[in-house]
Design an enzyme around this catalytic site. Structure first.
Site, short mmCIF file in Angstrom:
data_model
loop_
_atom_site.label_atom_id
_atom_site.label_comp_id
_atom_site.label_asym_id
_atom_site.label_seq_id
_atom_site.Cartn_x
_atom_site.Cartn_y
_atom_site.Cartn_z
N LYS A 138 2.24 -7.09 -3.13
CA LYS A 138 1.84 -6.68 -1.77
C LYS A 138 0.37 -7.00 -1.61
CE LYS A 138 3.73 -4.55 1.80
NZ LYS A 138 5.15 -4.51 2.20
N ASP A 158 3.93 -7.58 7.30
CA ASP A 158 4.10 -6.12 7.20
C ASP A 158 3.37 -5.58 8.43
OD1 ASP A 158 5.10 -3.95 5.13
OD2 ASP A 158 3.17 -3.21 5.80
#
Ligand code: NDP
Ligand code: 2IT
Length: 447
Positions: A128, A168
């Site tokens: 991430k 995201d």
């Protein structure tokens, strides 16, 4: 008890080292509780110290993004990529641009992503990244300039077979386009180094819709398992972004009555249920609007309630689709008192540990994001496959594949999470099913 001491030993090791990283510790704690008994029962897992190794990111990249905005001013932001675990495939996971982004948030997201990706059955590791850059109210040009600077740093650390970022919060098709363009200019080659790309340059059909649609496919599987259906159920949704709106759209298509959407500023409530036309309008116009929900209220699509969240609204099903820790203990109590029987997470870790425990204690259906929101990354995996083959599959085929992947994840959760009297602890099921796959991959590859 050996079991207990392993949990204590590993958790206190992490707690001491990372005591200020509350989100990371929260995510790890939730998983450890379920997997330690499996770990203790497997001598290979213990011999290879799998749990400690699985909790720690393999690599963390930090960089400063110094960039010149469209007014000629210098701005300075922080950027990270957490490459958590690559035992199952290239690091894979989204990029988030939000002022609340810090290392703890990205470490929790990267950790969760490994388990989620393992559940999809596709060969993807977990990672991430993101920045504390706040894109709210910025011009399109500023967004492009920031994305280009961010990619100038990130590009040396990623690659189609190394690490494949995606979107995201606040990183959607527009940002992926700008990021991809800069990667291509700097590296002079086409490769599937990002997913969520435009359809004209290696993107996949159904990727945009996949997280929200996948959430509802998971809900369908839950309903089937319980001999019930979505049709006629009242559903509250939080968020008004990519995940929330596509979940709302698919839920309405299945006959659900979606009565709320929300954002960081408040709540849109429509007691008779939002129509698919209203939701499609929001999907089309959200990126050009300051507050799409307030605009919907002005257009008689519901009422706008400033600073409210959806959890006090009566419902059968709650779908938190905005952000981490958005649904706490008090909210959980209110939902339960109002008769809510299912909570499926579209966001990552939207329910606090206490809220999760309450749902499970009361034996209502609670599904953690790593299982129910895995549709997005699953479609990203299919996008990587299409890029590797230099082809583009049809939307209907991909939608069917998404449905099958979500149904399979549901099965994996049921087989590991079924406890007495048929109750399914989806959190336990998801944690154990994904842990076994990850741990086996790590053991097989040695140290
Ligand atoms: P978007 O940026 O499209 O939308 C985010 C939504 O959440 C917006 O409505 C935003 O409101 C709201 N929100 C963000 N931060 C907060 C906050 N602190 N408090 C209240 N509301 C907030 O993001 P996505 O829809 O893509 O992501 C939503 C969640 O789903 C995240 O947890 C993400 O990690 C998760 N997820 C996303 C996937 C994807 O494919 N996109 C895949 C799997 C999970 P506002 O506009 O006012 O900020
Ligand atoms: O949290 C997530 O699963 C995502 N933001 C999507 C990740 C991806 O690589 O598609």
């Amino acid at each position: 008890m050996a079991q207990q001491s392993n949990f204590d030993e590993i958790y206190s090791f992490l707690n001491e080292k990372f005591e200020n990283e509350s989100e990371y510790l929260q995510a790890v704690h939730e998983v450890l509780e379920d997997i330690i008994p499996i770990y203790n029962a497997n001598s290979d897992y213990k011999a290879f110290d799998i749990v400690r190794r699985l909790c720690l990111p393999e690599r963390i990249i930090y960089f400063t993004v110094s960039w010149m905005n469209s007014s000629g001013e210098i701005e300075v932001n922080q950027g990270w990529r957490v490459q958590h675990n690559s035992a199952m495939g290239p690091y894979k996971g989204g990029l988030r641009f939000h002022p609340t982004v810090n290392l703890s948030v990205l470490k929790f997201l990267a950790f969760e992503q490994c388990f989620k990706n393992a559940l999809t059955g596709l060969p993807m590791g977990g990672g991430k990244g993101g920045s504390d850059f706040d894109p709210k109210g910025r011009s399109d040009r500023d967004i492009m300039l920031f994305c280009q600077s961010f990619m100038r740093e990130l590009q040396r650390h990623i690659g189609a077979n190394t690490d494949v970022p995606a979107g995201d919060i606040n990183v959607g098709a527009r940002e992926i386009g700008y990021l991809y363009g800069e990667y291509r200019r700097l590296n002079n080659r086409f490769e599937g180094v990002l997913t969520g790309k435009g359809l004209e340059f290696g993107g996949s059909y159904v990727r945009t819709e996949a997280t929200g649609f996948g959430l509802i496919y998971f809900l369908q599987a839950v309903c089937q398992h319980q001999n019930t259906q979505i049709d006629g159920k009242t559903i509250v949704v939080s968020g008004a972004g990519n995940v929330a709106l596509h979940a709302a759209l698919k839920a309405v298509e299945k006959g659900g009555k979606v009565v709320t959407l929300s954002n960081s500023r408040g709540l849109l409530y429509n007691a008779s249920g939002l129509t698919d036309t209203a939701i499609k309008w929001a999907i089309e116009n959200r990126s050009s609007s300051g507050n799409i929900l307030e605009e919907m209220a002005k257009d008689d699509m519901g009422t706008w309630e400033e600073n409210k969240t959806p959890w006090h609204i009566e419902c059968d099903i709650a779908l938190p689709c905005a952000t981490q820790n958005e649904l706490g203990e008090k909210d959980a109590r209110t939902l339960l008192n109002n008769g809510c029987r299912m909570v499926l997470e579209g966001a990552n870790m939207p329910c606090t540990n206490k809220a999760q425990a309450m749902f499970i204690d009361e034996k209502i259906t609670y599904v953690p994001g790593k299982a129910s929101n895995a549709g997005g990354v699953a479609l990203s995996g299919l996008e990587m496959g299409q890029n590797a083959m230099f082809n583009q599959r049809e939307a209907s085929v991909l939608d069917e594949q998404l449905y099958t992947i979500m149904a399979n994840i549901h099965e994996r959760c049921v087989s590991e999470g079924k406890i007495e009297s048929g109750f399914v602890n989806y959190m336990k099921g998801a944690n154990i099913a994904s842990f076994r796959r990850l741990a086996d991959a790590m053991v097989a590859q040695g140290v």
